[in-house]
Motif scaffolding. Structure first.
Motif, PDB file in Angstrom:
ATOM      1  N   ALA A  42       0.839  -1.207   0.000  1.00  0.00           N
ATOM      2  CA  ALA A  42       0.000   0.000   0.000  1.00  0.00           C
ATOM      3  C   ALA A  42       0.869   1.250   0.000  1.00  0.00           C
ATOM      4  N   SER A  43       1.973   1.204   0.749  1.00  0.00           N
ATOM      5  CA  SER A  43       2.896   2.338   0.777  1.00  0.00           C
ATOM      6  C   SER A  43       3.564   2.542  -0.578  1.00  0.00           C
ATOM      7  N   LEU A  44       3.880   1.438  -1.264  1.00  0.00           N
ATOM      8  CA  LEU A  44       4.507   1.534  -2.586  1.00  0.00           C
ATOM      9  C   LEU A  44       3.581   2.222  -3.585  1.00  0.00           C
ATOM     10  N   LYS A  45       2.295   1.983  -3.445  1.00  0.00           N
ATOM     11  CA  LYS A  45       1.329   2.582  -4.370  1.00  0.00           C
ATOM     12  C   LYS A  45       1.033   4.044  -4.039  1.00  0.00           C
ATOM     13  N   ASN A  46       1.419   4.474  -2.848  1.00  0.00           N
ATOM     14  CA  ASN A  46       1.129   5.843  -2.397  1.00  0.00           C
ATOM     15  C   ASN A  46       2.403   6.624  -2.124  1.00  0.00           C
ATOM     16  N   ASP A  47       3.319   6.544  -3.078  1.00  0.00           N
ATOM     17  CA  ASP A  47       4.552   7.339  -3.035  1.00  0.00           C
ATOM     18  C   ASP A  47       5.356   7.083  -1.769  1.00  0.00           C
ATOM     19  N   TYR A  48       5.437   5.816  -1.378  1.00  0.00           N
ATOM     20  CA  TYR A  48       6.286   5.366  -0.268  1.00  0.00           C
ATOM     21  C   TYR A  48       5.921   6.001   1.069  1.00  0.00           C
ATOM     22  N   GLU A  49       4.649   6.344   1.238  1.00  0.00           N
ATOM     23  CA  GLU A  49       4.240   6.930   2.507  1.00  0.00           C
ATOM     24  C   GLU A  49       4.393   5.911   3.635  1.00  0.00           C
ATOM     25  N   ASN A  50       4.590   6.407   4.833  1.00  0.00           N
ATOM     26  CA  ASN A  50       4.754   5.592   6.048  1.00  0.00           C
ATOM     27  C   ASN A  50       6.024   4.748   6.043  1.00  0.00           C
ATOM     28  N   MET A  51       6.974   5.076   5.164  1.00  0.00           N
ATOM     29  CA  MET A  51       8.268   4.397   5.160  1.00  0.00           C
ATOM     30  C   MET A  51       9.335   5.364   5.651  1.00  0.00           C
ATOM     31  N   ASN A  52      10.207   4.870   6.524  1.00  0.00           N
ATOM     32  CA  ASN A  52      11.290   5.737   6.976  1.00  0.00           C
ATOM     33  C   ASN A  52      12.297   5.937   5.840  1.00  0.00           C
ATOM     34  N   ASP A  53      13.207   6.861   6.030  1.00  0.00           N
ATOM     35  CA  ASP A  53      14.119   7.234   4.945  1.00  0.00           C
ATOM     36  C   ASP A  53      14.989   6.068   4.480  1.00  0.00           C
ATOM     37  N   ASN A  54      15.526   5.288   5.418  1.00  0.00           N
ATOM     38  CA  ASN A  54      16.380   4.161   5.043  1.00  0.00           C
ATOM     39  C   ASN A  54      15.617   3.108   4.243  1.00  0.00           C
ATOM     40  N   LEU A  55      14.417   2.797   4.721  1.00  0.00           N
ATOM     41  CA  LEU A  55      13.604   1.803   4.024  1.00  0.00           C
ATOM     42  C   LEU A  55      13.206   2.307   2.639  1.00  0.00           C
ATOM     43  N   LYS A  56      12.781   3.542   2.569  1.00  0.00           N
ATOM     44  CA  LYS A  56      12.387   4.131   1.287  1.00  0.00           C
ATOM     45  C   LYS A  56      13.545   4.107   0.304  1.00  0.00           C
ATOM     46  N   SER A  57      14.737   4.482   0.767  1.00  0.00           N
ATOM     47  CA  SER A  57      15.911   4.503  -0.100  1.00  0.00           C
ATOM     48  C   SER A  57      16.234   3.111  -0.629  1.00  0.00           C
ATOM     49  N   SER A  58      16.115   2.102   0.225  1.00  0.00           N
ATOM     50  CA  SER A  58      16.408   0.730  -0.184  1.00  0.00           C
ATOM     51  C   SER A  58      15.391   0.223  -1.198  1.00  0.00           C
ATOM     52  N   VAL A  59      14.125   0.520  -0.966  1.00  0.00           N
ATOM     53  CA  VAL A  59      13.066   0.085  -1.877  1.00  0.00           C
ATOM     54  C   VAL A  59      13.243   0.733  -3.250  1.00  0.00           C
ATOM     55  N   ILE A  60      13.572   2.016  -3.265  1.00  0.00           N
ATOM     56  CA  ILE A  60      13.777   2.714  -4.532  1.00  0.00           C
ATOM     57  C   ILE A  60      15.020   2.191  -5.249  1.00  0.00           C
ATOM     58  N   SER A  61      16.081   1.943  -4.497  1.00  0.00           N
ATOM     59  CA  SER A  61      17.320   1.434  -5.099  1.00  0.00           C
ATOM     60  C   SER A  61      17.102   0.082  -5.764  1.00  0.00           C
ATOM     61  N   LEU A  62      16.263  -0.732  -5.168  1.00  0.00           N
ATOM     62  CA  LEU A  62      15.999  -2.063  -5.714  1.00  0.00           C
ATOM     63  C   LEU A  62      14.878  -2.063  -6.748  1.00  0.00           C
ATOM     64  N   GLN A  63      14.299  -0.869  -7.025  1.00  0.00           N
ATOM     65  CA  GLN A  63      13.233  -0.773  -8.038  1.00  0.00           C
ATOM     66  C   GLN A  63      12.074  -1.736  -7.723  1.00  0.00           C
ATOM     67  N   ILE A  64      11.694  -1.790  -6.455  1.00  0.00           N
ATOM     68  CA  ILE A  64      10.670  -2.753  -6.034  1.00  0.00           C
ATOM     69  C   ILE A  64       9.275  -2.239  -6.385  1.00  0.00           C
ATOM     70  N   ALA A  65       8.512  -3.110  -7.042  1.00  0.00           N
ATOM     71  CA  ALA A  65       7.131  -2.787  -7.390  1.00  0.00           C
ATOM     72  C   ALA A  65       6.133  -3.467  -6.460  1.00  0.00           C
ATOM     73  N   LYS A  66       6.521  -4.635  -5.948  1.00  0.00           N
ATOM     74  CA  LYS A  66       5.603  -5.383  -5.090  1.00  0.00           C
ATOM     75  C   LYS A  66       6.377  -6.395  -4.265  1.00  0.00           C
ATOM     76  N   LEU A  67       5.854  -6.697  -3.076  1.00  0.00           N
ATOM     77  CA  LEU A  67       6.453  -7.705  -2.198  1.00  0.00           C
ATOM     78  C   LEU A  67       5.451  -8.827  -1.973  1.00  0.00           C
ATOM     79  N   GLU A  68       5.935 -10.052  -2.032  1.00  0.00           N
ATOM     80  CA  GLU A  68       5.065 -11.203  -1.852  1.00  0.00           C
ATOM     81  C   GLU A  68       5.762 -12.236  -0.978  1.00  0.00           C
ATOM     82  N   ALA A  69       4.969 -13.111  -0.368  1.00  0.00           N
ATOM     83  CA  ALA A  69       5.531 -14.199   0.436  1.00  0.00           C
ATOM     84  C   ALA A  69       4.612 -15.402   0.352  1.00  0.00           C
TER      85      ALA A  69
END
Length: 273
Positions: A77-104
């Motif tokens: 949900a945060s990925l779809k809303n411009d990385y809201e509710n993510m701290n700076d370190n997490l946001k930077s890592s997600v953007i660096s990895l070009q992540i579109a979705k997480l699954e398990a």
């Protein structure tokens, strides 16, 4: 006589259908070409610009599947809303990895544990990427995994179970503090052979308490934040190439439905000539 009339009616209906199809042949053909072109564009886009995915196996003794899914839903949900509710370190890592979705997905262990009460769960964790990451995944994934651990640590079931384990250890410590000196004193007083059975039972009881304490201390280690869920395999990056030929089948089915609806409309509301 009735069957002849019905046969003529069916023939007439067939002639009308063929007549409408001939009259609208160019239109139907244009619609088919348009749908196939759109399907071809989508097909080409998927084939020529494939996505990438990274997979890694995670292990946890206490993280339930539904809790894990809810955490990933939060991230997605945060990925779809411009990385809201993510701290700076997490946001930077997600953007660096070009992540579109997480699954398990929960998977079965290849080797069965000899412990029948072992409730360890294994998850295949998948990161879907917009494009191939230009940075190594290991360090950035560690930041993502650490954030997941922090969220698992505040889960109510985890915190309650951790507290219950800590209290059980305290109770055993208190019991052993009294039982061990008492056992030593009792041992010194035993002289007759008939009392060896009592001594054996005493040792067995004390050993059970010590074994129980050791097991609880091991369990408590897994309740530590860093051990709530951890990586047990290397990260594997693969290109996702799919050939969605079904899109052409879907396009043809839509075209056929349009044609049938159009012919039916013409038969009911169109002119007879």
């Amino acid at each position: 006589m009735a069957s002849t009339t019905e046969e003529i009616t069916i023939k007439d209906l067939g002639k009308k259908v063929l007549k409408v199809c001939r009259r609208k042949k160019k239109l139907f053909l244009s619609i088919l070409i348009g749908i196939m072109v759109l399907s071809g564009v989508y097909f080409t886009k998927v084939v020529l610009k494939p996505s990438y995915k990274s997979e890694v196996v995670l292990k946890s003794r206490f993280l339930r599947k539904d809790v894990f899914v809810s955490i990933l839903d939060y991230y997605n949900a945060s990925l779809k809303n411009d990385y809201e509710n993510m701290n700076d370190n997490l946001k930077s890592s997600v953007i660096s990895l070009q992540i579109a979705k997480l699954e398990a997905k929960e998977i079965k262990a290849e080797i069965t544990s000899p412990d029948k009460d072992d409730k360890t769960k294994y998850y295949r964790f998948t990161m879907i990427h917009y494009q191939k990451p230009s940075v190594t995944a290991e360090n950035n994934f560690k930041i993502i995994l650490d954030d997941i651990k922090q969220k698992v640590a505040v889960d109510q079931d985890v915190t309650i179970s951790k507290k219950r384990t800590e209290e059980a250890i305290v109770e055993l410590d208190s019991l052993l503090k009294t039982a061990l000196p008492a056992g030593d004193a009792f041992k010194e007083k035993l002289n007759s052979g008939s009392s060896m059975l009592v001594l054996s039972d005493l040792y067995r009881s004390l050993n059970d308490l010590l074994t129980r304490k050791s097991g609880l201390k091991t369990e408590l280690q897994y309740y530590q934040t860093e051990n709530l869920i951890y990586q047990v395999s290397p990260i594997v990056l693969t290109k996702v190439i799919s050939f969605p030929l079904i899109i052409f089948g879907i396009g043809f089915a839509i075209w056929l439905l349009i044609c049938i609806s159009w012919v039916g409309f013409e038969l009911v509301f169109g002119d007879d000539d």
